[in-house]
Design an enzyme around this catalytic site. Structure first.
Site, short mmCIF file in Angstrom:
data_model
loop_
_atom_site.label_atom_id
_atom_site.label_comp_id
_atom_site.label_asym_id
_atom_site.label_seq_id
_atom_site.Cartn_x
_atom_site.Cartn_y
_atom_site.Cartn_z
N CYS A 109 -5.35 -23.00 -96.70
CA CYS A 109 -6.82 -23.54 -96.22
C CYS A 109 -7.53 -22.73 -97.38
CB CYS A 109 -7.25 -23.46 -94.93
SG CYS A 109 -6.82 -21.76 -94.15
N GLU A 167 -10.85 -25.00 -87.14
CA GLU A 167 -10.59 -24.14 -88.39
C GLU A 167 -10.26 -25.40 -89.35
OE1 GLU A 167 -10.83 -21.14 -89.11
OE2 GLU A 167 -11.28 -20.09 -87.10
P1 NAD Z 1 -3.54 -32.32 -90.33
O1 NAD Z 1 -4.84 -32.33 -89.98
O2 NAD Z 1 -2.88 -33.56 -90.82
O3 NAD Z 1 -2.90 -31.77 -88.94
C1 NAD Z 1 -3.17 -30.80 -88.30
C2 NAD Z 1 -2.78 -30.75 -86.95
O4 NAD Z 1 -3.83 -31.81 -86.20
C3 NAD Z 1 -1.25 -31.31 -86.78
O5 NAD Z 1 -0.75 -30.73 -85.63
C4 NAD Z 1 -1.83 -32.84 -86.24
O6 NAD Z 1 -0.82 -33.49 -85.63
C5 NAD Z 1 -2.82 -32.77 -85.56
N1 NAD Z 1 -3.82 -33.80 -85.47
C6 NAD Z 1 -3.98 -34.85 -86.40
N2 NAD Z 1 -4.92 -35.74 -86.13
C7 NAD Z 1 -5.35 -35.49 -84.99
C8 NAD Z 1 -5.80 -36.09 -83.78
N3 NAD Z 1 -6.83 -37.29 -84.19
N4 NAD Z 1 -6.13 -35.70 -82.56
C9 NAD Z 1 -5.30 -34.60 -82.21
N5 NAD Z 1 -4.50 -33.91 -83.18
C10 NAD Z 1 -4.55 -34.34 -84.42
O7 NAD Z 1 -3.32 -31.04 -91.34
P2 NAD Z 1 -2.22 -30.50 -92.07
O8 NAD Z 1 -1.79 -31.38 -93.16
O9 NAD Z 1 -1.12 -30.08 -91.09
O10 NAD Z 1 -2.70 -29.15 -92.58
C11 NAD Z 1 -3.38 -28.98 -93.80
C12 NAD Z 1 -4.98 -29.00 -93.56
O11 NAD Z 1 -5.17 -27.90 -92.64
C13 NAD Z 1 -5.77 -28.81 -94.86
O12 NAD Z 1 -6.92 -29.56 -94.69
C14 NAD Z 1 -6.14 -27.31 -94.63
O13 NAD Z 1 -7.08 -26.77 -95.22
C15 NAD Z 1 -6.22 -27.05 -92.82
N6 NAD Z 1 -6.04 -25.68 -92.48
C16 NAD Z 1 -7.23 -25.16 -92.17
C17 NAD Z 1 -7.14 -23.71 -91.68
C18 NAD Z 1 -8.24 -23.05 -91.55
O14 NAD Z 1 -7.96 -22.06 -90.72
N7 NAD Z 1 -9.35 -23.52 -91.73
C19 NAD Z 1 -5.77 -23.16 -91.83
C20 NAD Z 1 -4.64 -23.79 -92.00
C21 NAD Z 1 -4.79 -25.15 -92.36
#
Ligand code: NAD
Length: 500
Positions: A289, A255
């Site tokens: 998102c 997601e």
């Molecule tokens: P982010 O990608 O920085 O982090 C999200 C999660 O992934 C965190 O828990 C982080 O620690 C983890 N993470 C990051 N890199 C990783 C890796 N290489 N391996 C494993 N885990 C890793 O995102 P954010 O800043 O917390 O949230 C915002 C983003 O999330 C936006 O792009 C938003 O659109 C997206 N989002 C999508 C949805 C959806 O349902 N499509 C819902 C909410 C947020």
């Protein structure tokens, strides 16, 4: 101790958890930038042990009848209802959401619990007509195993509950790695679920919480005992995670980011469109998102629409998210503010006109980042418009034919949410048709954000293709076995094959 720290401690205590304060991971509030508590980052051994416990627990949990498993989720829903405002307080403290949206997020958790309890009696497989006499062909859905949940900061509790409520009724166990920006809400959810397990006599080991940043998540990504990795976050994260899960033939539910657009046609009810656009674009300070990032408006009404959105933006109260009159709270951190400024500079370099907004607003001093939501008119959809900036920037583009509008709408790499504002049924149906919006969510006369839990949630293209929450999303948390049963005394082979 500051008032916000006290508020966090009191909410956690009421939720049955204490505030961790001897760890290395600071839980900060974007409201002021203050530290609320300090959580310990899970070591590789901690993560390994958590996966082992979840894996061991799964072996018994998978054989508990699904409607009996649902008792945990029913109890969780009750606890969430009792503690709705406590958990919402923590969401406001850690993610900066205004209270009404934080309460809405907890309501979404209660809704998915109810939904999952109902689904627990509807994990249906099909029976198909067999081509062979005396044979029955059917399918059975079985629990999958350990589900690793990685979640983002902006829906710190709802995304966990979408995954966990369904995973538990489907017979899976869960290891959760929340965002490093929201560790306290995670401690609270873990405590509530533990209590739910104890109250109904289920094994609390069905849920494990690990804390930390990407490295902790990576361990879930790479561990073969994690049957399904459900990861919510940026496209960048998904790009790192997906090939690693695929390399071990694990299942992934992604997601990822959106770049959501709304088409506004000449027949639109503009009063309604403006209300829908302002909530979707400026609500949650543009940090959903599904936030609206692009308006594609017919050239004949563009000035009128932009004028009306700008008037509404000028009235938006920006400030303390606990204040009931506030509609726009803080950005999550300095990096988010800087990313917004970089995108605005790039847009200007591309020839954009910033109609209004984009400035920092001093609400609570130098360690917090509040901004006025920006409206930016673009002559064309340049690369900055095609990427997701996780902040309140609304790009406005114009079109002359609906074909051109749909073309522009779909010409971004992401495919999460979309909408059209129109009172012309032909236009609405065209937008929803196979050659219309290419997104996982396509709406008419409402904005792009604020989905209900009854529908499947997720998007196409770089958004990752996953579906969570309602409809038949539960299937992602189970494995399907196809069963052929011969109840005759003959052994006819399929496709008429003769073998001796
Ligand atoms: P982010 O990608 O920085 O982090 C999200 C999660 O992934 C965190 O828990 C982080 O620690 C983890 N993470 C990051 N890199 C990783 C890796 N290489 N391996 C494993 N885990 C890793 O995102 P954010 O800043 O917390 O949230 C915002 C983003 O999330 C936006 O792009 C938003 O659109 C997206 N989002 C999508 C949805 C959806 O349902 N499509 C819902 C909410 C947020």
């Amino acid at each position: 101790m500051s008032a916000l720290e006290t508020r966090a401690r009191q909410a956690l205590a009421r939720l049955g958890a204490s505030t961790p304060d001897d760890g290395d991971l600071a839980a900060r509030t974007p409201i002021t930038g203050e530290v609320l508590g300090r959580v310990k980052t899970s070591t590789p051994d901690d993560v390994d042990a958590a996966i082992s416990r979840a894996h061991a627990s799964f072996r018994a949990w998978r054989s508990v009848p699904a409607p009996v498993r649902a008792a945990v989720v029913r109890r969780l829903g009750q606890l969430l209802t009792e503690h709705k405002s406590d958990l919402a307080d923590l969401v406001t403290l850690e993610a900066g959401k205004i209270s009404s949206e934080a309460l809405g997020e907890v309501q979404e958790m209660i809704d998915i619990c109810e939904f999952a309890v109902g689904i627990s009696r509807q994990l249906y497989g099909k029976t198909m007509a067999s081509e062979r006499p005396g044979h029955r062909l059917s399918e059975t859905w079985h629990p999958l195993g350990v589900v690793g949940v990685i979640s983002a900061f902006n829906f710190p509790v709802a995304v966990w509950s979408w995954n966990t409520a369904l995973a538990l009724v489907c017979g899976d166990t869960v290891v959760w790695k929340p965002s490093e920006a929201t560790p306290l809400t995670a401690v609270a959810c873990d405590a509530l679920l533990r209590r739910a397990c104890v109250d109904v006599g289920a094994d609390p080991a069905v849920h494990q919480l690990v804390q930390g940043s990407a490295a902790v998540g990576e361990q879930l990504v790479d561990d073969a005992r994690v049957a399904l990795l459900s990861a919510t976050g940026s496209v960048r994260m998904g790009r790192a995670v997906a090939p690693r899960v695929a390399a071990r033939f694990g299942k992934a539910l992604l997601e990822l980011g959106g770049n959501n657009g709304a088409i506004v046609t000449p027949s639109a009810d503009l009063d309604l469109a403006v209300r829908g656009i302002v909530f979707a674009a400026a609500g949650t300070a543009g940090q959903r998102c599904t936030s609206l990032r692009r308006v594609i408006v017919h050239a004949s009404i563009a000035d009128d629409l932009v004028g009306r959105i700008a008037d509404a933006y000028r009235q938006l109260p920006i400030g303390d998210p606990f204040d009931d009159s506030t509609l726009v709270g803080p950005l999550i951190n300095r990096a988010a503010f800087e990313a917004m400024q970089t995108s605005l500079q790039q847009a200007r370099a591309d020839g954009a006109t910033v109609v209004l907004g984009g400035d920092r607003v001093d609400v609570a001093g130098p360690d917090s980042y509040y901004v006025s939501p920006a409206i930016v008119r673009m002559a064309s959809q340049t690369s900055v418009v095609r990427e997701e900036t996780f902040a309140p920037i609304l790009y406005v583009l114009t079109y002359t034919t609906l074909d051109e509008a749909i073309e522009l709408h779909n010409a971004v790499p992401q495919g999460l949410s979309s909408s059209i504002f129109t009172t012309d049924q032909r236009e609405a149906e065209r937008f929803l048709a196979a050659d219309g919006s290419d997104c996982g969510i396509a709406n008419v006369n409402i904005g792009t954000s604020g989905a209900e839990i009854g529908g499947a949630f997720g998007g196409e293209k770089e958004t990752g293709g996953g579906r969570e929450s309602g409809s038949d999303s539960w299937q992602a948390y189970m494995r399907r076995a196809t069963n052929t049963i011969n109840y005759s005394d003959q052994l006819p082979l399929a496709q008429g094959v003769n073998f001796g």
